[in-house]
Design a protein around this motif. Structure first.
Motif, mmCIF file in Angstrom:
data_model
loop_
_atom_site.group_PDB
_atom_site.id
_atom_site.type_symbol
_atom_site.label_atom_id
_atom_site.label_comp_id
_atom_site.label_asym_id
_atom_site.label_seq_id
_atom_site.Cartn_x
_atom_site.Cartn_y
_atom_site.Cartn_z
ATOM 1 N N LEU A 1 0.805 -1.221 0.000
ATOM 2 C CA LEU A 1 0.000 0.000 0.000
ATOM 3 C C LEU A 1 0.839 1.272 0.000
ATOM 4 O O LEU A 1 0.452 2.265 -0.602
ATOM 5 C CB LEU A 1 -0.941 0.020 1.206
ATOM 6 N N ILE A 2 1.958 1.251 0.690
ATOM 7 C CA ILE A 2 2.752 2.481 0.816
ATOM 8 C C ILE A 2 4.021 2.388 -0.012
ATOM 9 O O ILE A 2 4.212 3.147 -0.951
ATOM 10 C CB ILE A 2 3.089 2.769 2.288
ATOM 11 N N GLY A 3 4.888 1.463 0.353
ATOM 12 C CA GLY A 3 6.170 1.366 -0.338
ATOM 13 C C GLY A 3 6.953 2.658 -0.223
ATOM 14 O O GLY A 3 6.489 3.637 0.350
ATOM 15 N N ALA B 1 6.578 1.956 10.084
ATOM 16 C CA ALA B 1 7.790 2.721 10.384
ATOM 17 C C ALA B 1 8.897 2.482 9.367
ATOM 18 O O ALA B 1 9.865 3.235 9.320
ATOM 19 C CB ALA B 1 8.283 2.398 11.793
ATOM 20 N N ARG B 2 8.772 1.455 8.536
ATOM 21 C CA ARG B 2 9.743 1.269 7.451
ATOM 22 C C ARG B 2 9.633 2.389 6.418
ATOM 23 O O ARG B 2 10.602 2.698 5.733
ATOM 24 C CB ARG B 2 9.522 -0.069 6.751
ATOM 25 N N TYR B 3 8.448 2.963 6.290
ATOM 26 C CA TYR B 3 8.180 3.950 5.237
ATOM 27 C C TYR B 3 7.776 5.320 5.768
ATOM 28 O O TYR B 3 7.908 6.312 5.065
ATOM 29 C CB TYR B 3 7.065 3.436 4.317
ATOM 30 N N ALA B 4 7.239 5.369 6.987
ATOM 31 C CA ALA B 4 6.767 6.629 7.555
ATOM 32 C C ALA B 4 7.769 7.145 8.580
ATOM 33 O O ALA B 4 8.351 6.373 9.334
ATOM 34 C CB ALA B 4 5.407 6.438 8.206
ATOM 35 N N GLN B 5 7.940 8.442 8.608
ATOM 36 C CA GLN B 5 8.854 9.051 9.567
ATOM 37 C C GLN B 5 8.243 9.097 10.965
ATOM 38 O O GLN B 5 8.950 9.158 11.959
ATOM 39 C CB GLN B 5 9.232 10.469 9.119
#
Length: 131
Positions: free
Chosen positions: A35-37, A60-64
């Motif tokens: 969904l994000i990547g 948290a892998r993709y969002a700060q």
């Protein structure tokens, strides 16, 4: 403790020998990645109904910044313990009073400091979360 094995376990710990579709496993990791990547921009994520935080950590892998909210104080306490320690030892029921040992670990490569957890009601979120 069943949430730990369901969300953090190996394939054997999750479904054992049950003839279940293996592609259904690891849903939090797959759904967040699909969904994000990588976006190349700053992302803030809200995980409402976060339970013990598995999808929050994947976010948290993709969002700060990730905010995980759940109505259950026990789930939030477990998620916070995972954030702080990186792992939690627990047990799961096998049959009757027989239990098995289990270790839930936040997957490697995740910055746990990007995630915060709080107790809250999905139908009455605090105002400063935005639209």
């Amino acid at each position: 403790s069943l949430y730990f094995t369901h969300l953090y376990g190996s394939e054997e710990e999750m479904i054992g020998k049950i003839p279940a579709p293996r592609e259904a496993l690891h849903f939090p990791r797959r759904s967040v990645g699909d969904l994000i990547g990588p976006t190349g921009r700053e992302v803030v994520a809200l995980d409402v109904g976060c339970a013990v935080g598995r999808a929050s950590f994947e976010l948290a892998r993709y969002a700060q910044k990730v905010i995980g909210i759940d109505f259950s104080q026990r789930f939030i306490a477990a998620a916070q313990e995972l954030k702080t320690a990186g792992a939690v030892d627990s047990t799961y029921p096998i049959e009757g009073a027989v239990t098995g040992a289990f270790r839930a670990e936040v997957p490697g490569g995740i910055d746990r400091n990007r995630v915060t957890f709080e107790t809250g009601d999905a139908m009455a979120l605090r105002d400063d979360l935005g639209d």
